[in-house]
Design a protein around this motif. Structure first.
Motif: not given
Length: 392
Positions: A96-120
């Protein structure tokens, strides 16, 4: 942090070079000094900010939607560090205080989005939405639902692969939110974010004073027109200080505005640069704010049609004020304060009236969704108020 540029050397430059090599922007062996033909003194070759490093930094900045100046300041350094993370090199979790940021997070988000779990938005920030998506995925695939993306979750994702592709759930949600809110402006919550003069090397002294005066007056004129149309308006700051972009974004999120409109002036060392430009969030991962793009485009076309300012068009960027906000944002460079002609145009109160009306009309066009709309540059403030009265 200090700025690093052509001619600098040291451990920080070595880190910058190492990241650029890893990303493929730079070869591992730098060129010798152009004047002497040798590497400079005690400094190891890999720690010199030489011409190839300068070119690599500029190429990286261009790809990442940053200002292309060859200077590694806070924004470019942050982007370099984020780009250096690849999925699987570290455990990802919600902080919460210091969110993790990086291309690895973006790759995770993209995979979860393609699977229908991430909508942001695929923005590379491990926030609450990403945490919830990981938890949901884990619970449905028999994993411990702790929201932590470690080895077991990564192995599961690798085995599963991609289920669906195409279409952005975030874009669909943004567009549906605008559609459900209706064409009326009354009740819409808008954050107006006037820029501050003196924040840039090319905005000092009288020029900085003029920049602040222009942007605050423009913000006040826009606020007055929006209030007349029944909109609920807020300012991102009180004008006494010079808040950073991340603080402006934090205020927007606290207010929970429907839209954010940031007003800025352009700067460039060559005074011949001139014209108006508009920006919206978009990154190298192919994710962008659909409504932010639409709004920026409407505003850009209305301003250019109504004023003498040249058309520098709309562009996607990853600046903090665009990246860290939860609502669609349009950032408008209303002209170059470093150009005498643009400065003269912006110093005219009548022109600022016209720009304020152009922005309001563009917001109206966004909510009209193409229905009962009029050609660019022809919709007046009086027409808009009459339409609001009829629809209320």
């Amino acid at each position: 942090m200090p700025l690093f540029r052509l001619g600098d050397h040291g451990s920080a430059v070595a880190e910058i070079r190492n990241i650029l090599v890893g990303l493929g922007f730079l070869t591992s062996s730098p060129a010798p000094d152009a004047m002497s033909g040798t590497f400079s003194g005690w400094t190891p070759p890999e720690a010199i900010f030489d011409d190839p490093c300068d070119h690599a930094v500029r190429a990286f900045q261009q790809e990442r939607g940053l200002i292309v100046d060859g200077i590694v300041g806070p924004a470019t350094y942050r982007a370099l560090r984020e780009a250096s993370y690849q999925l699987g090199t570290r455990v990802l979790l919600y902080r919460l205080s210091a969110p993790m940021v990086g291309d690895d997070v973006a790759t995770l988000q993209a995979r979860l989005q393609n699977l229908g779990y991430y909508t942001g938005l695929v923005d590379g920030t491990f926030g609450e939405t990403t945490h919830n998506a990981v938890c949901l995925y884990q619970s449905e695939y028999g994993l411990s639902s702790d929201g932590i993306c470690g080895p077991s979750t990564l192995r599961s994702l690798e085995r599963l692969g991609t289920r669906v592709t195409g279409g952005s759930p975030h874009a669909i949600r943004e567009e549906e939110q605008v559609r459900r809110s209706g064409p009326q402006l009354s009740g819409k919550r808008i954050l107006i974010d006037p820029g501050s003069g003196g924040l840039h090397d090319f905005s000092t002294g009288q020029r900085a004073d003029l920049e602040s005066e222009v942007l605050w007056d423009l913000g006040a004129r826009l606020e007055g027109r929006m209030a007349a149309a029944g909109m609920e308006t807020f300012l991102s700051h009180d004008g006494r200080g010079r808040p950073a972009d991340d603080e402006r974004a934090r205020v927007a999120n606290l207010i929970d505005a429907d839209l954010m409109i940031s007003l800025r002036c352009g700067h460039y060392p060559n005074e011949r640069a001139h014209g108006a430009a508009s920006f919206y969030f978009g990154n190298s991962h192919g994710s962008f704010s659909t409504i932010g793009r639409n709004l920026a485009g409407f505003i850009q076309r209305e301003i250019v049609a109504r004023t003498a300012l040249s058309d520098c068009r709309t562009h996607e960027r990853t600046w903090d004020v665009l990246r860290l906000t939860r609502m669609p944002v349009a950032l408008i460079d209303v002209g170059y304060i470093t150009n005498g002609g643009d400065a003269e145009v912006l110093n005219d109160p009548q022109t600022r009236d016209v720009i304020a009306e152009a922005i309001l009309v563009a917001v109206k066009r966004l909510y009209l969704l193409g229905e009962n709309d009029r050609p660019t540059g022809t919709y007046t403030f009086a027409d808009l108020l009459a339409a609001e009265r009829l629809s209320s």
